[in-house]
Design an enzyme around this catalytic site. Sequence first.
Site, PDB file in Angstrom:
ATOM      1  N   ARG A  19     -75.453  46.600 -39.501  1.00  0.00           N
ATOM      2  CA  ARG A  19     -76.331  47.422 -40.351  1.00  0.00           C
ATOM      3  C   ARG A  19     -76.150  48.923 -40.127  1.00  0.00           C
ATOM      4  NH1 ARG A  19     -81.553  44.024 -38.594  1.00  0.00           N
ATOM      5  NH2 ARG A  19     -80.106  43.409 -36.948  1.00  0.00           N
ATOM      6  N   ARG A 339     -66.988  78.862 -24.657  1.00  0.00           N
ATOM      7  CA  ARG A 339     -66.379  77.532 -24.542  1.00  0.00           C
ATOM      8  C   ARG A 339     -66.298  77.127 -23.070  1.00  0.00           C
ATOM      9  NH1 ARG A 339     -61.048  78.478 -27.559  1.00  0.00           N
ATOM     10  NH2 ARG A 339     -60.616  76.400 -26.753  1.00  0.00           N
TER      11      ARG A 339
HETATM   12  C1  UD1 Z   1     -83.755  40.730 -31.835  1.00  0.00           C
HETATM   13  C2  UD1 Z   1     -84.642  39.503 -31.602  1.00  0.00           C
HETATM   14  C3  UD1 Z   1     -85.965  39.723 -32.340  1.00  0.00           C
HETATM   15  C4  UD1 Z   1     -86.634  40.988 -31.820  1.00  0.00           C
HETATM   16  C5  UD1 Z   1     -85.694  42.186 -31.939  1.00  0.00           C
HETATM   17  C6  UD1 Z   1     -86.290  43.350 -31.196  1.00  0.00           C
HETATM   18  C7  UD1 Z   1     -83.127  37.610 -31.380  1.00  0.00           C
HETATM   19  C8  UD1 Z   1     -82.585  36.405 -32.018  1.00  0.00           C
HETATM   20  N1  UD1 Z   1     -83.988  38.328 -32.096  1.00  0.00           N
HETATM   21  O1  UD1 Z   1     -83.486  40.780 -33.227  1.00  0.00           O
HETATM   22  O2  UD1 Z   1     -86.823  38.624 -32.104  1.00  0.00           O
HETATM   23  O3  UD1 Z   1     -87.819  41.229 -32.547  1.00  0.00           O
HETATM   24  O4  UD1 Z   1     -84.408  41.896 -31.358  1.00  0.00           O
HETATM   25  O5  UD1 Z   1     -85.552  44.528 -31.404  1.00  0.00           O
HETATM   26  O6  UD1 Z   1     -82.810  37.891 -30.237  1.00  0.00           O
HETATM   27  N2  UD1 Z   1     -76.221  41.050 -29.095  1.00  0.00           N
HETATM   28  C9  UD1 Z   1     -75.268  40.612 -28.214  1.00  0.00           C
HETATM   29  N3  UD1 Z   1     -74.518  39.513 -28.536  1.00  0.00           N
HETATM   30  C10 UD1 Z   1     -74.713  38.825 -29.698  1.00  0.00           C
HETATM   31  C11 UD1 Z   1     -75.701  39.279 -30.584  1.00  0.00           C
HETATM   32  C12 UD1 Z   1     -76.451  40.381 -30.258  1.00  0.00           C
HETATM   33  O7  UD1 Z   1     -75.068  41.202 -27.161  1.00  0.00           O
HETATM   34  O8  UD1 Z   1     -74.000  37.835 -29.912  1.00  0.00           O
HETATM   35  C13 UD1 Z   1     -77.001  42.252 -28.743  1.00  0.00           C
HETATM   36  C14 UD1 Z   1     -76.921  43.358 -29.786  1.00  0.00           C
HETATM   37  O9  UD1 Z   1     -75.831  44.235 -29.486  1.00  0.00           O
HETATM   38  C15 UD1 Z   1     -78.266  44.050 -29.676  1.00  0.00           C
HETATM   39  C16 UD1 Z   1     -79.180  42.964 -29.136  1.00  0.00           C
HETATM   40  O10 UD1 Z   1     -78.366  41.918 -28.677  1.00  0.00           O
HETATM   41  O11 UD1 Z   1     -78.240  45.129 -28.769  1.00  0.00           O
HETATM   42  C17 UD1 Z   1     -80.120  42.426 -30.221  1.00  0.00           C
HETATM   43  O12 UD1 Z   1     -79.357  41.937 -31.299  1.00  0.00           O
HETATM   44  P1  UD1 Z   1     -79.752  42.236 -32.805  1.00  0.00           P
HETATM   45  O13 UD1 Z   1     -78.764  41.581 -33.683  1.00  0.00           O
HETATM   46  O14 UD1 Z   1     -80.002  43.680 -32.982  1.00  0.00           O
HETATM   47  O15 UD1 Z   1     -81.119  41.431 -32.907  1.00  0.00           O
HETATM   48  P2  UD1 Z   1     -82.341  41.679 -33.893  1.00  0.00           P
HETATM   49  O16 UD1 Z   1     -82.004  41.083 -35.210  1.00  0.00           O
HETATM   50  O17 UD1 Z   1     -82.727  43.091 -33.871  1.00  0.00           O
HETATM   51 CA    CA Z   2     -81.920  44.889 -32.971  1.00  0.00          CA
END
Ligand code: UD1
Ligand code: CA
Length: 458
Positions: A19, A339
């Site tokens: 996003r 600088r």
């Molecule tokens: C997540 C939570 C949601 C919470 C929100 C809070 C889950 C499923 N959902 O959603 O309940 O309200 O955060 O901000 O956890 N990441 C990894 N590996 C992956 C996927 C994600 O390291 O395979 C990391 C991302 O880089 C990020 C964090 O986990 O820093 C959260 O992932 P993101 O996709 O942003 O989750 P949300 O949809 O925001």
């Molecule tokens: Ca997030």
Amino acid sequence: MQAVQSLSALVLAAGKGTRMHSDKPKVLHTLLGEPMLWYVLEAVRPLAGEGAYTIIGHGADLVRKQFPGERFILQKEQLGTGHAVLSAWSEILAGNVRWCLVINGDTPLIDGVMLERFCAAMMHDGVDLAFVTTTLDDPLSYGRVVRDAAGSVRGIIEAKDFDPKRHGEPTGEINAGIYLLRVATMGPLLSKISADNKQGEYYLTDLVDLAVRGGLRVGTLAAGDPLACMGVNSPLELVASEDALRRRIAQALLQGGVTIHLPDSVSIGPRVVVEPGVEIFGPCEMYGAAHVRRGAVLESHTWLKNSRIGSGSVVRSFSHLEGASVGEGCVVGPYARLRPDAVLEAGARIGNFVEMKKARLGKNAKASHLTYLGDAEIGEDVNIGAGTITCNYDGKRKHRTEIGPRAFIGSNSALVAPVRIGADALVGAGSVITKDVPDASLAVARGKQQCFARRKPE
Ligand code: UD1
Ligand code: CA
């Protein structure tokens, strides 16, 4: 704060950050000059010490490069937050700790004191799993907390999977993405998380439901300040978080005795030290490891990074400083550019359209107008005339210019380095100096003026 014994931490930072619409890993996007991940690590490190790990995947090499010395675990495929924790679990087990703090790497406003309070309270309650919640008017894309009639937590349902018919009307209570896991009881549940949901991901949040079903103790802590829990997923959320942080820093400085005019237009990074008694006129920006001493004045449109400003010095409007060191009682600008490794000793003055790089200006020395000083050592009380240029680059290499104390460089002179101008020497205006000038001598190196009779115009 002391590292809590028997606690490791996992910072989740492997996600693509789709996003953000950017090739850069999300956690490297900056707020007030510092990457998002920097803030989270600052909050986590005091608690977990050496036991703090960052899980990386997308753009892993870029993250490693920007955080040398940090401990990383690679999540090869980004299959969800649950999968991320599972990929790091062998490292947690090897650490032989009782607790594991898990925190999303995209929560830069989190503060260490709140994290400590959360861990201490939940450990005291003897939970198996705990997480931080907050309540919002609009739960946006956050995971929603679902409770039973008695108020006990039943689970966290991700926004895309939330169905009021099954989960009840949303209450606004959301999951902040900060969890405390008891290693012994939560480890075995991690591998039970499935990807059977709208996004086909392994959600860490499914642990809550699994723990409740397994009869384990689940606790929550409501964060007092919803801002501290803000997740950053999009440019809009990034600048909203940055703005909140900016206001927080400006307020703290104002309360500490720094005068900030138009504080809403001033951006000051979290590593900048501004001593009480400094006066800042907005708009103005200050980032990195900068230090501004008592009594200094920064006029509007100053842009400053990794620079030091001595007490009583004035930086006039529209000056740009990076990696510079300005001593006491100096005047810089307006429209000056300092600088890296530009050094001004006490009382030195730099005027408009003067650029300095790897150059030292001695005590009370002056370069007031339109000048370039690069790779130069300039003594005390020197006067550099308007339009002076140190010609430091021969197309291949850089060379040094030395100017002895009290020398006077006439306007529009070119000093072709390597070259040394002696103490008390005088360089005539418009000279091109290619050879050393001895102490206390006058050097003139320009075409002789000739006058010819000219026919009177008709
Ligand atoms: C997540 C939570 C949601 C919470 C929100 C809070 C889950 C499923 N959902 O959603 O309940 O309200 O955060 O901000 O956890 N990441 C990894 N590996 C992956 C996927 C994600 O390291 O395979 C990391 C991302 O880089 C990020 C964090 O986990 O820093 C959260 O992932 P993101 O996709 O942003 O989750 P949300 O949809 O925001
Ligand atoms: Ca997030």
